[in-house]
Design a protein around this motif. Structure first.
Motif, PDB file in Angstrom:
ATOM      1  N   MET A   1       0.801  -1.120  -0.182  1.00  0.00           N
ATOM      2  CA  MET A   1       0.047   0.151  -0.069  1.00  0.00           C
ATOM      3  C   MET A   1       0.758   1.419  -0.074  1.00  0.00           C
ATOM      4  O   MET A   1       0.317   2.394  -0.315  1.00  0.00           O
ATOM      5  CB  MET A   1      -1.188   0.007   1.263  1.00  0.00           C
ATOM      6  CG  MET A   1      -1.903  -1.281   1.188  1.00  0.00           C
ATOM      7  SD  MET A   1      -2.723  -1.266  -0.269  1.00  0.00           S
ATOM      8  CE  MET A   1      -3.704  -0.056  -0.429  1.00  0.00           C
ATOM      9  N   GLY A   2       1.961   1.263   0.176  1.00  0.00           N
ATOM     10  CA  GLY A   2       2.782   2.402   0.410  1.00  0.00           C
ATOM     11  C   GLY A   2       3.919   2.338  -0.729  1.00  0.00           C
ATOM     12  O   GLY A   2       3.945   3.352  -1.625  1.00  0.00           O
ATOM     13  N   VAL A   3       4.920   1.509  -0.589  1.00  0.00           N
ATOM     14  CA  VAL A   3       5.985   1.475  -1.569  1.00  0.00           C
ATOM     15  C   VAL A   3       5.594   0.924  -2.999  1.00  0.00           C
ATOM     16  O   VAL A   3       6.020   1.910  -3.929  1.00  0.00           O
ATOM     17  CB  VAL A   3       6.937   0.310  -1.067  1.00  0.00           C
ATOM     18  CG1 VAL A   3       8.281   0.186  -2.121  1.00  0.00           C
ATOM     19  CG2 VAL A   3       7.493   0.604   0.292  1.00  0.00           C
TER      20      VAL A   3
ATOM     21  N   PRO B   1       2.625   1.610  -4.779  1.00  0.00           N
ATOM     22  CA  PRO B   1       2.001   2.726  -5.551  1.00  0.00           C
ATOM     23  C   PRO B   1       3.074   3.609  -5.492  1.00  0.00           C
ATOM     24  O   PRO B   1       2.811   4.449  -6.493  1.00  0.00           O
ATOM     25  CB  PRO B   1       0.779   3.189  -4.524  1.00  0.00           C
ATOM     26  CG  PRO B   1       0.721   1.644  -3.567  1.00  0.00           C
ATOM     27  CD  PRO B   1       1.900   1.253  -3.504  1.00  0.00           C
ATOM     28  N   GLY B   2       3.993   3.959  -4.603  1.00  0.00           N
ATOM     29  CA  GLY B   2       4.912   4.985  -4.606  1.00  0.00           C
ATOM     30  C   GLY B   2       5.575   4.926  -5.814  1.00  0.00           C
ATOM     31  O   GLY B   2       5.838   5.784  -6.766  1.00  0.00           O
ATOM     32  N   ILE B   3       6.375   3.524  -6.000  1.00  0.00           N
ATOM     33  CA  ILE B   3       7.147   3.592  -7.235  1.00  0.00           C
ATOM     34  C   ILE B   3       6.294   3.624  -8.543  1.00  0.00           C
ATOM     35  O   ILE B   3       6.757   4.502  -9.486  1.00  0.00           O
ATOM     36  CB  ILE B   3       7.702   1.987  -7.358  1.00  0.00           C
ATOM     37  CG1 ILE B   3       8.378   1.738  -6.147  1.00  0.00           C
ATOM     38  CG2 ILE B   3       8.123   1.744  -8.523  1.00  0.00           C
ATOM     39  CD1 ILE B   3       9.029   0.559  -5.858  1.00  0.00           C
TER      40      ILE B   3
END
Lengths: 442, 466
Positions: A22-24, A26-28
């Motif tokens: 949910m963080g990394v 989508p961030g990438i």
């Protein structure tokens, strides 16, 4: 040992997995969104201004995200993913105690206004609660060469001459750089809808609201201006002139360096021809001509069209009478309503002319789904949105949002009928009943 | 698997260790209290700037810098220090053992304070990472992370010294929360996937996790120990606590994107966040039901004991979290997002829930560590000032936010929404003043429970060994 290991290790493993998901990830993925066409990277001074914006915490009160909601309309078009391609230290914000700034460079392009407003917001907006930022300025006895004094109204001037310091200049350069690149190719002024009604009655509330959004920050809510900096409109000769040509021309094309009533004004007024429709300009002008004791002759949108047409060539291309071929089909619908709803909900992406943006938003003109005799897919797309579909061999990254919750059946029918009768499309018309039917189908 | 019999495990005291544990807890609480006073004084000052924008116009006292100092100070200094102090105490007592390392506890506290001081100073000078709730520069967040790592180490090693196989539920929450937060701090710090919209996605994730996987589990964990102590009865259902633990862990990390509804973040990411925001009702309802059922039938004397702080905390948890679920719906988000309603919500949760739970924990456990009790009257004054204050605060901002949202929706000019919210901002300052006055009384109570002298007698049942 075992148990501690299971609880702390196991739960941390689960959490790490979710954090990556949910963080990394989508961030990438979202770090790679390409910039909106026309979006410019910041110049060094604008980048420095952004650092000032961040370190003074401007983003705690000013968002930079225009949502596709009616309340956000004054701030610009809805933000697109690519608008943030160059914005690291993202500044979308979570609070809107002050107005959204996504498009402030276009909405308030006067650097003089920006300087006054930063030095003392209440000098130009009396009800403002924004902090003052005097430390972005310095006071001098004598104006250094190459500098311009900030023309503060006397009651806010400290006595000495005020000039912006480097941080102040950088911040204003940054603010003025905040312009949303248009998503649709050059918006044609909405000249279509007939000024033919002819009546000179105008919508007073609309005029007042438009004036407040576009003009009042300089000319004052009461049309009094700011003495020596922004001219008053109350009692102004041009505003009260029976011939509105000069008045319309000023709103369309802006003004600078003009001496009014023996006073020369340094601040430049921006032109509004690209930002406002003919009707909107007419509403603003009529508001000005009928407020604060003014008694100028009222105008209509047709006058604005005429004034636009007066100017040389290039703009003429934009004003062709493209009375939409709406009248052709037999089945009836409210064409005006359809075109307005389309402009409000669809035009930003698909373009006022239904041409879309190549590679980003699909065109509607000539689209097979729009021209299909069976409207089911067209309706379903409106209701539920669309993503990842390949159209005409082209893959589109941007998702279309669903409108089922935002529009009534009648409104969706109006939009679809507008699309099916415009820009050379000839799809069969639909009725609200058909929308109702498809809504219930999952 | 471990039903109510587990809850009844003996929680023994080891007198030989009392002074170490007392020293550690007293220092953590005292340090946290100083930060509470500082950070809420800053908050109060900032609230008055809404009515008097030209008051204290200097860079160091400007709204844009003080806001971050207020939030970081209350989050990472006040609440974090207090919760870690309580967690260490709970770990030792609930495991019937001594603290693993007093020295490590001091190192954690020193690191947390170092980070807080450096963070405050740099923010005031205008150095910021520029992302809400993680404004501290990256190297300061490294110091914070080290503080958490040493604390987690101490917690785990203490629990490892227990005799039996069983680990009391409190420690699940406190150890889990600390470990997850270490991961979270790391994820929020690495730069490679945080450009443009990518950073927005990480920010949504971080903002929500900082609250939901740090403060929530630690506050709940401490309450799972403090409440049975105060009421002299076991927690209603041990299994329900375990169930809430796992569901909280699985649902919470998924809902961050609901902070950016209608933004250009992918629509499906927003939708997923909304769906799991609804799922959050599962751990929230089971957690709060568990506490409320533990309270059942105790009305008579709950109101004269620190348990009433925990009671408010439980209601704050229930109301704040349920409100969060409803706010996540697009229909309501349209109205409330970006308005002051959000600020009301964050105070209902961080204050109405977390801070009240911490106070309940401190009033319950600190006297058991030091043997000094607060005056009942002073505790009551603190309670009422803070409770009435936060109710006024949240009500005022909820009204202000609703009005702002309606004004925008109706297409009024923006400045109209500012004027319309102004009276409610004044009420917010009134609420804030009461809350701050409550903190002064609380500080006095902490003094009497730690380094000062107290002649108050322990009010709660003496029969319960701490």
């Amino acid at each position: 040992m075992n148990k501690t290991f299971v609880i702390s290790g196991g739960s941390t493993l689960i959490y790490t997995g979710l954090a990556v998901l949910m963080g990394v990830l989508p961030g990438i993925w979202l770090s790679k969104v390409p910039p909106t066409p026309g979006l410019k990277p910041l110049s060094p001074i604008e980048a420095r201004g952004r650092d000032v914006y961040v370190s003074e915490g401007c983003f705690y009160c000013h968002t930079q995200q225009v949502r596709p909601l009616s309340g956000d309309k004054p701030f610009g078009r809805p933000s697109a993913p690519g608008d943030y391609a160059y914005q690291t230290t993202e500044l979308l914000g979570s609070e809107r105690t002050g107005p959204d700034l996504s498009n402030i460079g276009a909405r308030q392009s006067s650097n003089i206004w920006q300087y006054i407003h930063l030095y003392q917001p209440r000098a130009v907006v009396p009800q403002s609660i924004m902090p003052a930022f005097p430390w972005l300025f310095r006071t001098v006895r004598k104006l250094p060469p190459g500098e311009k004094a900030v023309p503060l109204p006397p009651q806010f001037a400290p006595g000495d001459i005020v000039i912006p310091n480097d941080d102040g200049k950088a911040l204003v350069a940054y603010l003025l750089s905040l312009k949303q690149p248009p998503l649709a190719p050059a918006q044609t002024p909405a000249a279509t809808k007939s000024p033919s009604t002819g009546s000179l009655r105008f919508d007073a509330t609309k005029g007042a609201a438009l004036f407040a959004d576009n003009c009042a920050s300089c000319h004052g809510a009461e049309g009094m201006g700011v003495p020596g900096t922004f001219p008053p409109l109350a009692g102004d000769a041009v505003v009260n002139d029976a011939n509105p040509t000069a008045h319309i021309g000023t709103v369309l094309h802006g003004l600078s360096g003009r001496v009014i009533n023996g006073q020369s004004y340094e601040a430049q007024m921006p032109g509004f021809s690209d930002q406002l429709s003919d009707q909107q300009i007419a509403d603003i002008i009529d508001h000005e001509r009928s407020s604060w004791g003014n008694r100028g002759a009222l105008i209509s949108a047709a006058d604005v069209v005429a004034a636009r047409a007066n100017e040389p060539l290039q703009k003429q291309a934009a004003t062709p009478k493209e009375a939409s071929p709406v009248t052709a089909p037999a089945s009836t619908f409210d064409a005006a309503e359809g075109s307005k709803l389309f402009a409000d909900n669809c035009g930003v992406c698909h373009g006022a002319e239904g041409k879309g943006v190549p590679g980003t938003f699909p065109p509607l003109a000539g689209d097979p789904v729009v021209n299909a005799t069976d409207p089911a897919e067209h309706i379903a797309t409106m209701l539920r949105g669309l993503s990842g579909k390949v159209i005409d061999g082209q893959k589109y990254e941007v998702e279309m949002p669903p409108f089922a919750d935002r529009l009534s059946n009648q409104q969706i029918a109006d939009i679809i009928n507008h699309e099916r009768t415009s820009w050379g499309n000839h799809g069969a018309l639909v009725t609200p009943a058909e929308i109702t039917k498809l809504r219930s189908k999952k | 698997m471990m039903s109510d019999s587990a809850a009844a495990i003996p929680l023994r005291a080891l007198p030989s260790d009392d002074h170490v544990l007392a020293r550690v807890l007293a220092a953590y609480v005292a340090s946290a209290t100083i930060w509470l006073l500082f950070a809420t004084a800053v908050g109060l000052l900032v609230s008055f700037k809404f009515a008097y924008p030209d008051f204290a116009t200097t860079p160091a006292l400007s709204f844009g810098r003080l806001r971050a100092i207020h939030t970081s100070g209350t989050f990472y200094a006040w609440a974090s220090q207090a919760l870690i102090g309580l967690a260490l105490f709970v770990a030792a007592r609930s495991s019937g053992t001594r603290l693993y390392s007093e020295r490590l506890a001091w190192i954690s506290l020193a690191l947390l304070n170092l980070a807080a001081v450096l963070g405050t100073v740099t923010l005031d000078l205008g150095f910021t990472y520029g992302q809400e709730y993680r404004e501290w520069l990256w190297w300061i967040r490294v110091i914070l992370g080290l503080g958490l790592i040493t604390a987690a180490w101490n917690l785990i090693a203490t629990v490892e010294r227990r005799d039996g196989e069983h680990i009391y539920i409190s420690n699940w929450y406190t150890i889990g929360g600390t470990l997850w937060t270490i991961v979270m701090v790391l994820v929020s710090m690495l730069p490679w996937y945080q450009y443009g919209l990518g950073q927005v996605a990480v920010q949504g994730f971080f903002m929500h996790n900082a609250v939901g996987l740090w403060f929530t589990p630690l506050s709940l964990g401490v309450s799972y120990y403090a409440l049975p102590k105060l009421l002299n009865r076991p927690i209603y259902s041990y299994s329900l606590g375990v169930f809430a633990f796992w569901t909280n862990l699985i649902f919470y990390p998924i809902i961050g994107a609901h902070h950016f509804e209608f933004s250009p973040l992918p629509w499906w990411l927003q939708t997923t966040a909304i769906v799991f925001s609804v799922a959050m009702l599962v751990p929230v309802l089971s957690g709060s039901a568990n506490f409320l059922l533990t309270f059942r039938g105790t009305h008579e004397w709950v109101y004269r004991s620190p348990a009433v702080f925990i009671l408010v905390g439980v209601y704050g948890y229930l109301l704040g979290s349920a409100q969060g679920t409803f706010e996540a719906f697009r229909s309501l988000q349209q109205l409330w997002h970006l308005t002051n309603y959000t600020v009301g919500h964050s105070h209902l949760t961080m204050y109405g829930f977390v801070t009240f739970a911490i106070w309940g924990g401190i009033y319950a456990l600190l006297p058991r560590a030091t043997g000094k009790c607060p005056y009942n009257l002073a505790m009551g004054i603190h309670f009422w000032l803070s409770a009435v204050g936060v109710v006024i605060y949240v009500a005022a901002l909820s009204a202000a936010g609703t009005i702002q949202g309606l004004d925008w929706f109706r297409g009024l000019t923006f400045i109209q929404s500012v004027e319309d919210a102004a009276p409610y901002w004044m009420w917010r300052s009134v609420g804030g003043s009461l809350m701050f006055a409550g903190h002064l009384v609380f500080a006095f109570n902490v003094w009497t429970m730690t380094y000062g002298r107290s002649r108050a007698e322990i009010a709660t049942a003496k029969t319960v060994p701490a």
